[in-house]
Design an enzyme around this catalytic site. Structure first.
Site, mmCIF file in Angstrom:
data_model
loop_
_atom_site.group_PDB
_atom_site.id
_atom_site.type_symbol
_atom_site.label_atom_id
_atom_site.label_comp_id
_atom_site.label_asym_id
_atom_site.label_seq_id
_atom_site.Cartn_x
_atom_site.Cartn_y
_atom_site.Cartn_z
ATOM 1 N N HIS A 233 0.780 -1.233 0.000
ATOM 2 C CA HIS A 233 0.000 0.000 0.000
ATOM 3 C C HIS A 233 0.813 1.285 0.000
ATOM 4 O O HIS A 233 0.256 2.368 -0.114
ATOM 5 C CB HIS A 233 -0.915 0.041 1.239
ATOM 6 C CG HIS A 233 -0.174 0.351 2.492
ATOM 7 N ND1 HIS A 233 0.442 -0.614 3.233
ATOM 8 C CD2 HIS A 233 0.097 1.522 3.118
ATOM 9 C CE1 HIS A 233 1.047 -0.057 4.269
ATOM 10 N NE2 HIS A 233 0.854 1.248 4.225
HETATM 11 C C1 UD1 Z 1 -1.038 6.023 5.792
HETATM 12 C C2 UD1 Z 1 0.384 6.454 6.128
HETATM 13 C C3 UD1 Z 1 1.326 5.276 6.030
HETATM 14 C C4 UD1 Z 1 0.802 4.062 6.808
HETATM 15 C C5 UD1 Z 1 -0.601 3.746 6.343
HETATM 16 C C6 UD1 Z 1 -1.189 2.578 7.120
HETATM 17 C C7 UD1 Z 1 0.728 8.801 5.482
HETATM 18 C C8 UD1 Z 1 1.438 9.721 4.573
HETATM 19 N N1 UD1 Z 1 0.871 7.490 5.226
HETATM 20 O O1 UD1 Z 1 -1.058 5.728 4.403
HETATM 21 O O2 UD1 Z 1 2.577 5.654 6.552
HETATM 22 O O3 UD1 Z 1 1.644 2.950 6.563
HETATM 23 O O4 UD1 Z 1 -1.425 4.898 6.553
HETATM 24 O O5 UD1 Z 1 -2.410 2.176 6.597
HETATM 25 O O6 UD1 Z 1 0.083 9.245 6.411
HETATM 26 N N2 UD1 Z 1 -8.825 5.393 2.576
HETATM 27 C C9 UD1 Z 1 -10.062 4.776 2.640
HETATM 28 N N3 UD1 Z 1 -10.530 4.411 3.851
HETATM 29 C C10 UD1 Z 1 -9.845 4.644 4.993
HETATM 30 C C11 UD1 Z 1 -8.585 5.281 4.904
HETATM 31 C C12 UD1 Z 1 -8.089 5.644 3.691
HETATM 32 O O7 UD1 Z 1 -10.706 4.539 1.643
HETATM 33 O O8 UD1 Z 1 -10.329 4.298 6.079
HETATM 34 C C13 UD1 Z 1 -8.269 5.780 1.269
HETATM 35 C C14 UD1 Z 1 -8.239 7.291 1.107
HETATM 36 O O9 UD1 Z 1 -9.319 7.713 0.398
HETATM 37 C C15 UD1 Z 1 -6.940 7.535 0.357
HETATM 38 C C16 UD1 Z 1 -6.131 6.303 0.576
HETATM 39 O O10 UD1 Z 1 -6.926 5.341 1.203
HETATM 40 O O11 UD1 Z 1 -7.182 7.639 -1.008
HETATM 41 C C17 UD1 Z 1 -4.896 6.617 1.348
HETATM 42 O O12 UD1 Z 1 -5.172 7.012 2.674
HETATM 43 P P1 UD1 Z 1 -4.142 7.974 3.439
HETATM 44 O O13 UD1 Z 1 -4.674 8.228 4.785
HETATM 45 O O14 UD1 Z 1 -3.799 9.124 2.598
HETATM 46 O O15 UD1 Z 1 -2.787 7.209 3.559
HETATM 47 P P2 UD1 Z 1 -2.432 5.678 3.611
HETATM 48 O O16 UD1 Z 1 -2.067 5.209 2.267
HETATM 49 O O17 UD1 Z 1 -3.457 4.907 4.348
#
Ligand code: UD1
Length: 378
Positions: A233
């Site tokens: 991810h």
């Molecule tokens: C974040 C952390 C990463 C960690 C990871 C664990 C940052 C920069 N990165 O990355 O270090 O390893 O979390 O999971 O903070 N989304 C959903 N549902 C959710 C959460 C997120 O659909 O409950 C989607 C969002 O729409 C977004 C994507 O997932 O498009 C990424 O979410 P984001 O919080 O930006 O960062 P992670 O990739 O989860």
């Protein structure tokens, strides 16, 4: 005196809920109630609430509902909303965890209001500034008052960046030594090797019958020792199409030999809506898993493939060989021990050995962290 200390805890992403759980238990045992703030960076049930339920974390006092967005938008939203909470609550100290946008925003909000900041899981470095996590952790470290490091490597990274005040030469301090840390300030931050909190939570959770009794393998007709487990991810992998294709091909290649369970993170799912169609038939896509199911399938896996920081260590503690789907790792000790190998160095075999030092501590990181915070800042 410690009971009067007002601690604000800022968490918002999956790994932070897991890391907070043992801290929350120690705080409870000591009769300290912190102010819990959930930034809402992760919000789906299986990215957030499931961890609160399984690890018995209480309902946060504040939900900032920041949700998704670009890095700037997400970080800015948390910063703005958190500042209001901190102004209202006037905590003596703010604790942030790890390296997410929540960590960065929480750290900035505290530092700008001159509230002492505790960075838990400080000092880690990938030396790759293209990772958003690297930027977040470097900034958080450099505005912190207390730096809680999971390993000697993390301590050494801080020494190399000019940090001077390292408690007990970077070895685990005794409770007496911790009690000497008095009133550090951001101009003279103190770094402490506490050991890794994830070892605390893993050790406790393995005793929970829900891990052993998880039905997830049975549901997929799999047996212990007959499958692999993959997670993928990180932005550096998902946001670079060529890199992602390459890793997919690698995993599809391994799947010819071995079924692979693949809980898919929402980031990966959103980026590649057709992903399921492109997986080898032996790769079994799953929704993101709760912590207990994940521990169950990881502990019985033949091999782990991952770009997660947490899973590299969990595989190490559970003695499962791991291929890290990155070009570097912050958890270099897992490579040195032989249990972990970077994907670029993998040549079809995985030489593990029996070296298993307590390099990430003794599952008592949470006690050390709470003692340090309460002594230093009361
Ligand atoms: C974040 C952390 C990463 C960690 C990871 C664990 C940052 C920069 N990165 O990355 O270090 O390893 O979390 O999971 O903070 N989304 C959903 N549902 C959710 C959460 C997120 O659909 O409950 C989607 C969002 O729409 C977004 C994507 O997932 O498009 C990424 O979410 P984001 O919080 O930006 O960062 P992670 O990739 O989860």
């Amino acid at each position: 005196m410690a009971r009067n200390l007002r601690i604000a805890t800022v968490i918002g992403a999956r790994p932070q809920f897991i890391k907070y759980a043992p801290i929350s238990s120690v705080l409870q045992m000591k009769g300290i109630k912190d102010i819990l703030v959930h930034t809402g960076q992760h919000y789906d049930y299986n990215m957030s609430k499931v961890f609160f339920d399984e690890l018995k974390i209480r309902e946060p006092e504040y939900h900032l509902d920041a949700g998704s967005g670009s890095h700037g938008a997400q970080t800015g939203m948390i910063l703005e909303r958190l500042e209001k909470v901190l102004l209202k609550e006037k905590p003596d100290v703010v604790c942030v965890y790890g390296d997410t946008n929540t960590t960065l925003a929480g750290g900035l909000a505290a530092a700008k209001l001159h509230i002492p900041l505790v960075h838990i899981e400080a000092g880690l470095r990938s030396f790759n500034k293209r990772m958003p996590e690297e930027i977040n952790r470097v900034v958080a470290d450099h505005i912190s008052t207390l730096l809680m490091c999971p390993s000697k490597t993390a301590i050494n990274n801080l020494l190399n960046e000019g940090f001077k005040n390292v408690l007990h030469g970077g070895e685990f301090p005794s409770p007496e030594e911790i009690s000497f840390v008095k009133q550090p300030d951001p101009d003279h931050p103190v770094a402490i090797n506490t050991g890794d909190l994830m070892y605390d939570v893993l050790s406790l959770s393995l005793k929970n019958p829900r891990v052993a009794n998880s039905g997830i393998l049975k549901n997929h007709g799999l047996h212990a020792g007959s499958y692999g487990l993959m997670t993928l991810h990180r932005a550096e992998n998902t946001d670079n199409i060529l890199r992602f294709e390459y890793l997919l091909e690698f995993a599809n290649g391994l799947a010819k030999e071995l079924p692979i369970l693949f809980p898919i993170h929402p980031r990966t799912n959103n980026r590649y809506p057709d992903l399921r169609k492109r997986l080898h038939k032996n790769i079994i896509p799953l929704e993101p898993l709760g912590y207990f199911d994940l521990l169950h399938i990881l502990s019985h896996a033949t091999i782990a493939l991952t770009d997660s920081g947490g899973m590299q260590k969990e595989a190490f503690w559970l003695k499962v060989p791991c291929i890290t789907l990155r070009n570097e790792t912050e958890w270099v000790e897992t490579l040195e021990s032989g249990w972990n190998i970077l994907q670029k160095d993998y040549k079809g075999t995985h030489a593990t050995n029996d070296r298993f030092d307590k390099i990430y501590g003794d599952a008592r990181a949470s006690e050390r962290i709470v003692s340090a915070v309460t002594y230093a800042l009361s």
